[in-house]
Design an enzyme around this catalytic site. Structure first.
Site, PDB file in Angstrom:
ATOM      1  N   HIS A  14      22.618  48.674  40.731  1.00  0.00           N
ATOM      2  CA  HIS A  14      22.021  48.942  39.419  1.00  0.00           C
ATOM      3  C   HIS A  14      23.003  48.620  38.292  1.00  0.00           C
ATOM      4  CE1 HIS A  14      18.815  51.006  41.604  1.00  0.00           C
ATOM      5  NE2 HIS A  14      19.783  51.517  42.334  1.00  0.00           N
ATOM      6  N   LYS A  65      57.663  47.076  29.730  1.00  0.00           N
ATOM      7  CA  LYS A  65      58.444  48.274  29.431  1.00  0.00           C
ATOM      8  C   LYS A  65      59.478  47.992  28.342  1.00  0.00           C
ATOM      9  CE  LYS A  65      58.116  50.242  34.099  1.00  0.00           C
ATOM     10  NZ  LYS A  65      58.883  50.602  35.318  1.00  0.00           N
ATOM     11  N   GLU A  76      49.703  43.131  41.143  1.00  0.00           N
ATOM     12  CA  GLU A  76      51.128  43.234  40.826  1.00  0.00           C
ATOM     13  C   GLU A  76      51.969  42.432  41.822  1.00  0.00           C
ATOM     14  OE1 GLU A  76      54.484  46.692  39.982  1.00  0.00           O
ATOM     15  OE2 GLU A  76      52.370  47.167  39.767  1.00  0.00           O
TER      16      GLU A  76
END
Length: 528
Positions: A351, A455, A322
């Site tokens: 793994h 937003k 950000e």
């Protein structure tokens, strides 16, 4: 490079902070002395930029505000006596409130004490507190914490289900600077309804952490919530862990917040040194710049070899991405900057994706986080003379070596143990590294226009939903989705309208879709 040369390079570039016991090793990044010399003018400017920022310069011209999260752990550095006093008083208020909760001086109606916490927030108001809780919360904390950090109804239901009949002894933290951010607002409304369903007065359980005079502050004040703690305008969400955002939940869990602040302060002091080789944040910024050619061309893979640091990579995702992910630089030039961050934990990754890291696309550099202490107390031998901690250390060192042998660079950060001081120091180290790197690549690390755009786009969709439903209420016959879009006057939004209607239909919200769902254009819609 042969073994002796590598050993010498390790010693030449090793940084040790003796007070914190923190080591930083960038010797397995393949830069040379000429590269370092070429960056020296940029670092001189970066050190000067950071000094100005800490003295109160307007570092975020978009919002005309200062950036002062450094003052939170050293209030004497704040640019005015009033700010210094405010920081000190807020910390004292947080400690006093936590003590009142722990002793039962502040308690729920008809109950002796609080047992749990629901923390409602998003982004920096959730990621920092989550990371610190995972890293530092005692095995048997005075209050158990649960997080609502999304607008996902089933996620909210899961948290409330886990709390079950303890809702009557659960404290609720609502964390939102503006009070208008949809995710925490939605979470608050849902949780408030859950309290009402059990005939509990939400105001007797609620704490606001917000901006002074914000919408949330006004609600908390008018409803007489238990407490209100204020967020500072000069602290951004992703650097807010040392503010009330992070300190309130940490203190309530019994975490030593003074030690966390002290560790951050010690690291801040170290990262102010205007000398590249003696400044750990500058060394990190150097390594990042080298690996990605100053353009973020390689990803940052964060591998902490300790279970309690599992969420560190997630915390760093927001802090780094950000802050640095910007389309334009400070001169208005389109640059598309940023560093992608991802990670899990060692040795789980032995793994999982270490196979690709060693042999796949070489589009990354690794950051290995080492914790020198295996555990408190003596370890069992799992093989003669070998403990589980020895294996973990072996996995880390083996991964570092295997990566280097195949021309993949890595950084190693080592701390003596996971405690409040070292966690505070890690947060401060990466905050400063981000600030210095941002100066190197000439971007504003302290605004987030892309987040704000997202937003606004969501708000447009919700407005479109309202308009579509208003049109449907006036219709007496089913319409095709195209007809509906035309009548609503938004023909160009037909696909978005289809997806809105499909969502409403799937949740039995009064919208009926009829036809072949594999051919959305054939569907008709009406209100049922």
């Amino acid at each position: 490079m042969d073994a002796q040369a590598l050993w010498q390079r390790y010693q030449d570039w090793l940084y040790l902070h003796e007070g914190l016991g923190l080591y930083l090793d960038i010797s397995r990044m393949r830069f040379d002395d000429a590269f370092v010399a070429s960056l020296q003018p940029k670092f001189d400017k970066a050190f000067a930029d950071m000094a100005k920022l800490e003295k109160g310069a307007i570092a975020n011209p978009d919002e005309n505000r200062m950036v002062g999260h450094y003052w939170l752990r050293n209030p004497d550095l704040a640019p005015t006596p009033e700010l210094t006093q405010e920081i000190v008083q807020t910390l004292e208020q947080i400690e006093a409130f936590a003590d009142q909760i722990h002793t039962g001086a502040v308690h729920p109606p008809k109950e002796r004490s609080f047992t749990d916490i629901i923390s409602i927030g998003i982004g920096g108001s959730a990621l920092g507190p989550q990371f610190v809780a995972e890293a530092l919360s005692p095995d048997l904390p005075p209050l158990n914490i649960h997080f609502i950090d999304n607008s996902d109804p089933t996620g909210i239901d899961r948290v409330l289900s886990q709390i079950g009949n303890k809702l009557a002894t659960t404290l609720v933290l609502v964390i939102s600077k503006s009070g208008g951010t949809p995710e925490p607002r939605n979470g608050m409304i849902e949780v408030k309804q859950a309290y009402a369903a059990q005939n509990l007065d939400f105001s007797k359980y609620a704490v606001a952490i917000t901006g002074q005079d914000s919408n949330l502050d006004k609600v908390a004040k008018s409803e007489n919530w238990l407490a209100r703690f204020f967020m500072y305008d000069w602290v951004g969400g992703r650097t807010s862990e040392m503010s009330a955002v992070g300190l309130v939940p940490a203190a309530l869990q019994g975490i030593d917040i003074r030690a966390m602040l002290d560790g951050a302060k010690e690291m801040d002091d170290a990262t102010r040194v205007p000398n590249l080789k003696h400044n750990p944040a500058a060394l990190l910024a150097l390594a990042w710049y080298f690996s990605g050619n100053g353009k973020g061309e390689k990803d940052m893979v964060v591998l902490p070899y300790k279970d309690s640091l599992l969420l560190f990579s997630r915390y760093l995702q927001q802090l780094v991405m950000e802050s640095l992910g910007k389309e334009q630089d400070l001169d208005g030039k389109t640059v598309y900057q940023g560093i992608a961050v991802y990670g899990n934990k060692g040795s789980t990754d032995q793994h999982a994706y270490v196979q690709q890291l060693r042999e796949g696309v070489p589009n990354f550099f690794a950051t290995l986080i080492e914790v020198l202490e295996d555990r408190q107390g003596k370890s069992t031998e799992v093989d003669p003379g070998v403990t589980a901690g020895d294996y973990l250390s072996g996995f880390l060192l083996g991964t570092r070596q295997a990566l280097y042998e195949n021309n993949r660079d890595s950084i190693t950060v080592s701390i003596p143990q996971v405690n409040a001081r070292t966690v505070g120091a890690l947060i401060a180290l990466y905050e400063r590294a981000v600030g210095l790197y941002a100066s190197l690549v000439n971007v504003n690390a302290y605004h987030q226009p892309g987040v704000e755009a997202g937003k606004k786009a969501a708000a447009v969709i919700l407005d479109l939903q309202k308009r579509v439903l208003e049109v449907l209420q006036t219709q007496k016959k089913p319409l095709s989705i195209t007809e509906l879009a035309d009548i609503a006057g938004v023909a160009e939004e037909v696909e978005a309208i289809y997806k809105i209607l499909r969502h409403l239909h799937s949740n039995n919200r009064g919208v009926v879709l009829t036809g072949d769902f594999a051919k959305p254009g054939s569907l008709t819609v009406s209100l049922g």
